[in-house]
Design a protein around this motif. Structure first.
Motif, short mmCIF file in Angstrom:
data_model
loop_
_atom_site.label_atom_id
_atom_site.label_comp_id
_atom_site.label_asym_id
_atom_site.label_seq_id
_atom_site.Cartn_x
_atom_site.Cartn_y
_atom_site.Cartn_z
N THR A 18 -16.56 65.29 48.77
CA THR A 18 -17.83 65.43 48.06
C THR A 18 -18.41 64.07 47.73
N PHE A 19 -17.59 63.15 47.25
CA PHE A 19 -18.03 61.80 46.92
C PHE A 19 -18.61 61.10 48.15
N ARG A 20 -17.90 61.22 49.28
CA ARG A 20 -18.36 60.56 50.50
C ARG A 20 -19.66 61.17 51.00
N ALA A 21 -19.81 62.48 50.90
CA ALA A 21 -21.04 63.12 51.35
C ALA A 21 -22.23 62.73 50.48
N GLU A 22 -22.02 62.64 49.17
CA GLU A 22 -23.12 62.29 48.27
C GLU A 22 -23.52 60.83 48.39
N ASN A 23 -22.62 59.98 48.85
CA ASN A 23 -22.91 58.56 48.97
C ASN A 23 -23.13 58.11 50.41
N ARG A 24 -23.33 59.06 51.30
CA ARG A 24 -23.63 58.81 52.71
C ARG A 24 -22.57 57.95 53.38
N SER B 184 -19.46 52.89 54.98
CA SER B 184 -20.89 53.04 54.83
C SER B 184 -21.57 52.63 56.12
#
Length: 88
Positions: free
Chosen positions: A51-57, A64
């Motif tokens: 979830t963290f990775r998806a929200e922060n692209r 990144s």
């Protein structure tokens, strides 16, 4: 045995995987406790990390793909959401 304490926001601090068969006790803010295995908490950690990775692209490995100026110095999570009565 590892004991974790839920904070007022509903999270436990967990910045790594635990051994799969290790018993972990969580003390919830409502006064109850629950016993879980390391494998179950590792699943919750992986879900929070995704979830963290998806929200922060970020991609699946946490890199990144945007320009170099980022706000977050790290690409990891330290807090995992838990709730009283979740499946063991």
């Amino acid at each position: 045995m590892i004991t974790l304490q839920q904070d007022a926001d509903g999270f436990v601090r967990m910045n790594r995987h635990f051994p799969a068969k290790t018993p972990i006790v969580i003390r919830f803010t409502d006064g109850t406790t629950g016993e879980y295995t390391g494998a179950r908490l590792n699943e919750l950690y992986d879900a929070a990390l995704a979830t963290f990775r998806a929200e922060n692209r970020l991609d699946a490995k946490g890199f990144s793909r945007s320009p170099a100026k980022t706000v977050h110095p790290t690409h990891n999570v330290e807090f995992v959401p838990v709730q009283s009565g979740m499946a063991p």
